[in-house]
Design an enzyme around this catalytic site. Structure first.
Site, mmCIF file in Angstrom:
data_model
loop_
_atom_site.group_PDB
_atom_site.id
_atom_site.type_symbol
_atom_site.label_atom_id
_atom_site.label_comp_id
_atom_site.label_asym_id
_atom_site.label_seq_id
_atom_site.Cartn_x
_atom_site.Cartn_y
_atom_site.Cartn_z
ATOM 1 N N LYS A 109 0.842 -1.203 0.000
ATOM 2 C CA LYS A 109 0.000 0.000 0.000
ATOM 3 C C LYS A 109 0.878 1.254 0.000
ATOM 4 C CE LYS A 109 -3.947 -2.252 2.099
ATOM 5 N NZ LYS A 109 -4.549 -2.761 3.321
ATOM 6 N N GLN B 61 -5.083 -1.512 9.498
ATOM 7 C CA GLN B 61 -4.976 -2.841 8.902
ATOM 8 C C GLN B 61 -5.577 -3.904 9.831
ATOM 9 O OE1 GLN B 61 -3.573 -3.490 5.724
ATOM 10 N NE2 GLN B 61 -4.463 -5.516 6.093
ATOM 11 N N ASP C 34 -11.680 2.683 4.034
ATOM 12 C CA ASP C 34 -12.105 1.276 3.955
ATOM 13 C C ASP C 34 -13.628 1.181 3.835
ATOM 14 O OD1 ASP C 34 -10.260 -0.767 3.772
ATOM 15 O OD2 ASP C 34 -9.809 -0.824 5.911
#
Ligand code: NAD
Length: 296
Positions: free
Chosen positions: A58, A102, A125
């Site tokens: 990422k 995460q 997200d």
């Protein structure tokens, strides 16, 4: 023999490369327009090797897209309070437009409390209840990356208009199955969701024009579960052993899906779309922030 003798592979890798190029060009444009660089913060707690790999990837792709990348690596013993302090700091940091924590988190941390602490306008997200509610009521803002990627691949394959198609989704998780169902309903599909307690899963799948499989069960969907001409999106990522070698496969028996119109291979289908959609969401968050700032 009908005309669907060999399914087309849906090339997620190629689509993701194109999407990243478009994001990069748009980042250049918004930088020139606003003088501000979009920034993404990724928080990793602990040393889970798969998560560490995702976070490194990422970071690399965020930089390649011309954005600022902020990595926060915290030790596994970080407390809930310490993690929430960091999230709150990122929430108010003007350099940061997207925040991703995460998952999975170490067992002593409550992922739901952490997700709900993220400013919904920076929740790239799309897991915050505010973003889930917006999607469910047909007014999406930031939507989960994996189903967003699936939707892009579906529209690229079938065209923008999916109205009236019967979509069947295998799996009802908050990160894939449920938001996928909402997106397909928003696109005016007729949607059926099946899961581990469904009694006649195969029968439902056979009725699908669009079959999205996100169960995490290698080999679950056999060829005779797929209607000839259906478009199959295989979200599953399963590591299996074949002849003593480790392989990644999806949830669909790919070799039996030749009568589908098109299918996402695993690897190379949905997987590459997720990070590209994360960066696309960061740009969306940046634009929403600037539009809201102008409106205020
Ligand atoms: P999850 O475990 O949270 O949910 C799985 C869902 O599948 C559940 O709703 C369960 O009821 C259903 N299910 C399980 N067994 C079933 C069966 N035999 N028949 C019907 N339904 C069944 O998983 P998830 O987080 O939604 O992920 C699903 C899969 O997608 C996993 O393999 C995961 O690795 C993969 N995934 C891939 C990406 C990507 O970037 N490509 C992103 C997220 C998840």
């Amino acid at each position: 023999m009908d005309r669907f003798t060999r399914a087309t592979d849906i090339d997620g890798k190629q689509f993701a490369t194109g999407l990243l190029e478009r994001v990069k060009a748009d980042v250049e444009a918004v930088k020139a327009e606003t003088g501000v660089v979009p920034g993404l913060a990724v928080v990793l707690v602990g040393e889970d090797p798969a998560s560490a790999l995702y976070v490194a990837s990422k970071h690399k792709q965020t930089m390649a897209a011309g954005m600022k990348s902020f990595e926060h690596r915290l030790p596994a013993e970080t407390t809930q309070a310490e993690l929430l302090v960091l999230v709150n700091r990122l929430n108010v940091d003007p350099e940061i437009h997207g925040i991703l924590v995460q998952l999975p988190l170490p067992a002593h941390l409550d992922p739901n409390a952490v997700i709900q602490a993220i400013n919904p306008d920076k929740d790239v997200d799309g897991f915050h209840v505010s973003n889930a509610g917006r999607l469910a009521t047909g007014n999406p803002a930031l939507v989960p990356c994996t189903p967003l990627g699936c939707m892009m691949l579906l529209k690229d394959t079938l065209g923008e208009n999916l109205a009236g198609m019967h979509a069947v989704i295998v799996g009802k998780s908050n990160i894939v199955g449920k938001p996928m169902a909402q997106m397909l309903m928003n696109a005016h599909c007729t949607v059926t969701v099946v899961h581990s307690q469904t009694k006649n899963t195969a029968e439902f799948c056979r009725a699908a024009d669009i079959l999205v499989v996100a169960a995490g069960r290698a080999g679950l969907v056999r060829g005779d579960w797929i209607k000839p001409g259906a478009v199959v999106i295989d979200v599953g990522i399963n590591r299996i052993q074949v002849d003593g070698k480790s392989r990644i496969v999806g949830d669909v028996v790919y070799g039996e899906a030749g009568h589908a119109r098109a299918i996402t291979p695993v690897p190379g289908g949905v997987g590459p779309m997720t990070i590209a959609c994360l960066l696309s969401n960061t740009l969306t968050a940046f634009r929403r922030h600037h539009i809201l700032a102008i409106a205020a």
